[in-house]
Design a protein around this motif. Structure first.
Motif, PDB file in Angstrom:
ATOM      1  N   GLU A 326     -27.667 -96.783  13.213  1.00  8.61           N
ATOM      2  CA  GLU A 326     -28.861 -96.278  13.904  1.00  8.61           C
ATOM      3  C   GLU A 326     -29.369 -97.228  14.981  1.00  8.61           C
ATOM      4  O   GLU A 326     -30.093 -96.808  15.878  1.00  8.61           O
ATOM      5  N   TYR A 327     -28.995 -98.508  14.905  1.00  3.83           N
ATOM      6  CA  TYR A 327     -29.477 -99.464  15.906  1.00  3.83           C
ATOM      7  C   TYR A 327     -28.571 -99.521  17.127  1.00  3.83           C
ATOM      8  O   TYR A 327     -28.997 -99.976  18.189  1.00  3.83           O
ATOM      9  N   ARG A 698     -33.397 -97.268   3.615  1.00  3.01           N
ATOM     10  CA  ARG A 698     -34.616 -97.703   4.310  1.00  3.01           C
ATOM     11  C   ARG A 698     -34.322 -98.182   5.721  1.00  3.01           C
ATOM     12  O   ARG A 698     -35.155 -98.069   6.609  1.00  3.01           O
ATOM     13  N   ARG A 701     -29.131 -97.418   8.591  1.00  4.44           N
ATOM     14  CA  ARG A 701     -28.608 -96.111   8.221  1.00  4.44           C
ATOM     15  C   ARG A 701     -27.531 -95.681   9.212  1.00  4.44           C
ATOM     16  O   ARG A 701     -27.454 -96.208  10.315  1.00  4.44           O
TER      17      ARG A 701
ATOM     18  N   ASN B  71     -38.220-100.908  10.598  1.00  5.12           N
ATOM     19  CA  ASN B  71     -36.834-100.898  10.172  1.00  5.12           C
ATOM     20  C   ASN B  71     -36.223-102.289  10.133  1.00  5.12           C
ATOM     21  O   ASN B  71     -35.195-102.487   9.522  1.00  5.12           O
ATOM     22  N   TYR B  72     -36.795-103.190  10.860  1.00  3.03           N
ATOM     23  CA  TYR B  72     -36.191-104.507  10.954  1.00  3.03           C
ATOM     24  C   TYR B  72     -36.793-105.484   9.944  1.00  3.03           C
ATOM     25  O   TYR B  72     -36.099-106.159   9.236  1.00  3.03           O
ATOM     26  N   LEU B 213     -34.043-104.625  22.491  1.00  2.00           N
ATOM     27  CA  LEU B 213     -33.965-103.580  21.469  1.00  2.00           C
ATOM     28  C   LEU B 213     -35.156-102.629  21.516  1.00  2.00           C
ATOM     29  O   LEU B 213     -35.122-101.566  20.925  1.00  2.00           O
TER      30      LEU B 213
END
Lengths: 717, 717
Positions: A326-327, A698, A701, B71-72, B213
């Motif tokens: 996802e990143y 979490r 993903r 998320n990080y 990012l």
């Protein structure tokens, strides 16, 4: 048949190296085709069959697939349709290594995603490579109507939300619908099979004429009463050069597939071979000796790995890229170092390719600074500070600056579609503490460990010789990060890169546990550093550089001694960090042992070998922490840190391999069942997910790294 | 300053011929950059200024522009931000022809979209053309801080939802952020102006370092206390060849702008000229003599026209394309025929270009069939039937088939990005009745009327001579559609194309009123057909083809006689359709008169001229229907049909021009106020909208055709 906790989950279905996926499987979530997708498509997706006025479909769609003609006109005096939807039972799903298949009564739907080795384009030419890069996923809908008294129409329809453009000309074997110049849905030209564009499934089946303004890409085939048959589909992907910025690169596959037509034509010719390969893969995994949950995890991890792969053509030079789920970061080194075990068994050249990319463009050289001795105590409550103006209030000033450092490598090479300038990552920034700081020391270890894995696995001594200078620079850099002054060396990474500019270095476990928010004097890093040293020793022996081999071995011994000295004999374990006031314990203390295991350096892992003391205390550590309430969840799942519920599946799989093959501690089958549950239920929306918190996906993903579980197969299950 | 009912509405802000837009203006709806957008982007959009910890922004954003770092990692021990959002008053919006501007206290935001003539690439070369195709929109944020005691930061930030990739290298004058290889946000390099990538506006302003990012593309500039200054922006668009299928064409602009960098560089050099041109346009419109609501409608229509334009390069041949708003059909002829008045005043060559495309690729030849005499009575309750199997039950069978027809043209050329095969449209299909049936006769009229408009406006007799054969074919086709048998001709379009395959022909007013669901014996069609005949007569006179001129004039006379004969002397108006049991009356009965008006054929429009009887009864008709409760809404807005609330603004504007300039019936100013309200309130979500139902935008949104109101300016307001 695999035993599953649930069949209601998404999976990548991807060609190799195309950064493309046909993702589906989650009930009510739709699905669809993406290129460069960072999340599953949510397009309405109809897969099933129609008989009379009833559409029977697998439970992929959230809502009825209605007509949307209101903007044009109201139908007055027309024919109102009486179509009913019947949702098929989606629970009969067989999730094999090559085939993802649903059956519901007389109906079956199968998606085939073959994996085969990719020939090295620089050494083996590219004819076979291009065949295997075929950017298509093939599927089959089947209906057994031998006992039926009514004709049925098999139907596959997708509403991609963009104007569906056209019946693709000039591929006689497979008429197709295309959209966005990037996607095609084609049918093999079996009798009566059609592809079409319309507003609506049942209107098309009534009319059998396309309407180009409709937004639905469809395929269908009539199966007459008394017969059985299949609707065979090709889902094709294509994009044109160039796709990236920073470096202008185009997809390698465009060298062999100039158009969508050419993809469809090639897939229609090799359809049978694709199916056969998938059946072979299914069988191999079933016979692997892994338990059903492990088999699922292996198949699921592999699908998401390939969905994140991209072979690029940079002016004739192949660039292998694995994106970070996802990143979408490019070739994140924290992932590459873990994925290389999977890759070495199939395509060693991709490991070499990534190492070369890091050397050519993403190496940099730094200087170091020395924090005060009580730095960890003074700043221990600090995990993250992004305000550069306040950083100095929270992070103690260094007591020494400008110390010689050396080579290291960026955390990643950019974020899709952008390659960063040389030496820079998209992730790392200066002047902060915690997440997003530099990982200079860890990326140095990662390059060394990946390079040694490549050399030991491939025996490519030419490459090693070409990189002798880099190996030498790595050893000097590694030792400097202990201390440039020989008398001050203690074996541990003790200094911070000045790239941090007031912050300090972190590790890949940046968000596991705040105890791990520093790279210095970190137990996980120490063991990985030890592995890097014995790997370098081995490389210098290959190179006949015996003096350097001794230097590397001496440093390995210093590390081992340092780790052993920190062993807490009372608790029988190692602390996560060797300074400050941390009481958490972590499984990844043993992670670094995977490398000597892969490298065949068995003596280094022997309790009676040169590092026996280290191995012994690590065994005791692992035994002590793998207890309920410490590093085991109640259901048997592994818990990487005693202090948080946050775990990465990829790292668990890797550490399970170490546990079994270094220490003979065979993971309890309940752990595999629990980890399968994390995916099938906890991460059902996202395909393979790495970072789970108490079993719920979490972060990380749609992720490639979980192919670390290929290690289970390497050792025979 | 324009008087507006509301300032809370979206507008296109588009370069010329790039099919691109920076759409914004609607409160709470975001905005953003699109290429080939069929609807406004909904990206979070921050435009404003920050002082201390307070962000003051125009009301474009729906919700707070929060950081999304979960998320990080969790920020622990970091600095929690205390930023407050203050929503500026968005009501001070000045919507000029070239400048869309908001002011709020000391702050101003201006978007500049110049329109200038586009040189003909085939006759005038392309250097100047490429300058004017510059695919960028420039903007300015201004803050007057001369009386201020605190520094402020001007801020523009957009979250496009895709990885924002990079600070664009190699444009020293204008550092930029790019995304998707298609978009850039650049700042002119005024002192202190920056462009950046981050998670969040206030974090960036605190740190002044990009984080790659982050998903936010930003620009900012500090305005020190005691000074004033601007942040000058370039929003650049770029895409690479080819973009279409069916025909593989690339954007023409790519001939002059190989990269996003080149767009940014060119825009930074011509920034001042762009602003000056927009100020000139603002002034021209203000001094036009149009009332404020008309001025708004002209400016709004023009913006949406350009947002739908695309100049394509098909192997060196320019293809001019206007897309059909939210439907994205390519060069829909129903639009082209109405837009040509706007185009002839600026770029006559685009009209010629579209005519040539229709002749080269989208002409076809048909045969005709004759429905039974009572067809309309027997099928009149039928407006739409899409089931080909039931069509024969609902539409009477023809009594004669295979009659000679002739040339006509497809309804459109495809739907973006797909050009249909020769002779086919994306809209028209066989075997149905109502919407989506063929418009064969009307598209024939449209080609003739557009061609005559081009010749009369350009005096391009070379082109006319090259197309003499087409003109001839058009006349024969037109007369055949009355009747191939001379003795049966009555002046009206009486037969249906066999392309309909069981259905019958419709008109562009397919969804206005079910009385208009047939082309045969249709009053609107009759008057347009009359115009086509006198236009052809004029063309044949130019060509010296006097025999053909007489044939055309004779047919015109037959039409005029037929229409006059249907005049209802009791109600003093014409029925919408000349057969069946329809009692609705429509304004577009007079629409066809716009052509002789444009062509300078004033004799044809004189009550004492050769068609005096026709003109007289059409004047009576218009007078009779333009009454409250018939074809006027209560607020003065025009209502195209007495029987429905559904109207098209573009057609209203055109008919208002006819009313004033043929019949001296000056539209009441209340109508302009009402039509402005339809846009500013009724269609606020969509920029210019054509089809409104009782003042609410219902279809044909984001639409180019409303530039018919340029006719208001041609006649001096």
């Amino acid at each position: 048949m695999l035993v599953m906790h649930s069949t209601d989950f998404h999976a990548h279905h991807s060609p190799l190296g195309a950064y493309a996926s046909f993702t589906c499987g989650r009930h009510g979530a739709g699905g669809g085709l993406t290129i460069a997708g960072r999340a599953p498509a949510q397009h309405p997706l109809t897969v099933g069959w129609m008989a009379g006025d009833v559409l029977h479909e697998l439970p992929f769609n959230a809502s009825a697939d209605g007509v949307s003609l209101d903007n044009y006109a109201e139908e007055v005096g027309g024919v109102s349709s009486q179509v009913q939807r019947h949702i098929l039972d989606g629970s009969q799903r067989r999730y094999g290594a090559g085939t993802d298949a649903w059956t519901a009564g007389n109906f079956a739907f199968r998606i085939y995603t073959p994996v085969w080795p990719l020939p090295d384009p620089e050494r083996d030419g590219e004819a076979l490579l291009l065949q295997r890069l075929l950017p298509a996923v093939v599927c089959e809908l089947h209906y057994d109507n031998r006992a039926g008294s009514e004709d049925v129409d098999l139907v596959f329809a997708l509403r991609p939300g963009d104007p569906v453009s056209h019946l693709l000309p000039a591929v006689a074997e497979a008429p197709a619908v295309t959209w966005q110049r990037q996607f095609a849905l084609a049918v093999l030209a079996d009798e009566g099979a059609e592809s079409w564009v319309h507003w609506d499934v049942h209107e098309y089946l009534r009319e059998h004429r396309s309407h180009r303004l409709g937004g639905l890409a469809g395929a269908s085939r009539r199966i007459a009463a008394g017969t059985q048959g299949s609707l065979r589909l090709i889902l094709a992907f294509h994009n044109e050069a160039p796709v990236t910025t920073g470096i202008d690169a185009k997809p390698w596959l465009s060298r062999g597939y100039p158009t969508l037509q050419s993809v469809v034509a090639a897939a229609s010719q090799t359809y049978d071979g694709i199916v056969a390969r998938c059946q072979e893969m299914d069988q191999e995994l079933e016979q692997s000796g892994l338990d059903p949950h492990q088999q699922f995890l292996v198949a699921h991890a592999q699908r998401s790995y390939w969905g994140n792969t991209h072979l690029l053509d940079h002016g004739g030079t192949p660039l292998w890229v694995v994106y970070e789920g996802e990143y979408a970061m490019i070739n994140t080194f924290d992932l590459a170092v873990d994925q290389c075990f999977y890759e070495m068994r199939r395509n060693p050249w991709v490991v070499r390719n990534i190492l070369d990319q890091f050397v050519r463009r993403y190496a940099y050289h730094d200087t170091l600074c020395r924090p005060p001795e009580d730095a960890a105590q003074r700043a221990q409550r600090l995990t993250m500070c992004r305000d550069p103006h306040r950083l100095h209030e929270l992070v103690p000033e260094p007591v020494e600056r400008g110390l010689p450092g050396g080579i290291s490598f960026s955390h990643d090479m950019g974020v899709y579609p952008h390659f960063m300038p040389p030496g820079e990552s998209s992730y790392e920034i200066s002047g902060l503490a915690g997440c997003f700081s530099y990982m200079t020391c860890e990326q140095l270890y990662n390059w060394i460990c990946t390079a040694v894995t490549y050399v030991q696995g491939s025996q490519d001594m030419d490459w090693l010789r070409r990189n002798a200078g880099v190996m030498n620079a790595c050893l000097r850099s590694l030792i400097n990060r202990d201390d440039p002054v020989p008398s001050k060396r203690n074996g541990l990474n003790s200094l911070d890169s000045e790239a941090c500019a007031g912050g300090w270095e972190i590790t890949t476990y940046d968000s596991l546990d705040h105890s791990l928010g520093q790279a210095r004097h970190n137990g996980y890093m120490a063991v990985k550093g030890w592995a890097a040293c014995i790997g370098l020793e081995c490389m210098f022996q290959h190179l006949g550089e015996l003096k350097l081999a001794v230097d590397a071995r001496d440093q390995a011994q210093r590390v081992a001694d340092a780790v052993v000295a920190r062993f807490d004999t009372q608790r029988q374990c190692l602390p996560a960090v060797f300074e400050g006031d941390h009481d958490s314990v972590i499984i990844p203390a043993v992670e670094g042992l995977v490398f000597p295991l892969q490298w065949g350096l068995t003596q280094a892992l022997a309790e009676d070998g040169p590092y026996g003391a280290l191995i012994t205390i690590l065994g005791k550590h692992l035994h002590a922490v793998l207890q309920p309430g410490i590093c085991l969840f109640e259901d048997g799942a592994w818990k990487l840190s005693s202090s948080v519920d946050n775990s990465w599946c990829s790292k668990i799989f890797l550490c399970q391999h170490v546990a079994e093959h270094v220490f003979g501690m065979i993971p309890d089958p309940s752990s595999h069942a629990a980890h399968a549950r994390w995916q099938q239920i906890g991460s059902a929306d996202w395909a393979m997910t790495d970072q789970c918190t108490a079993g719920i996906g979490r972060g990380s993903r749609y992720y490639p790294r979980c192919v670390t579980n290929d290690l289970w197969l390497q050792s025979g299950g």
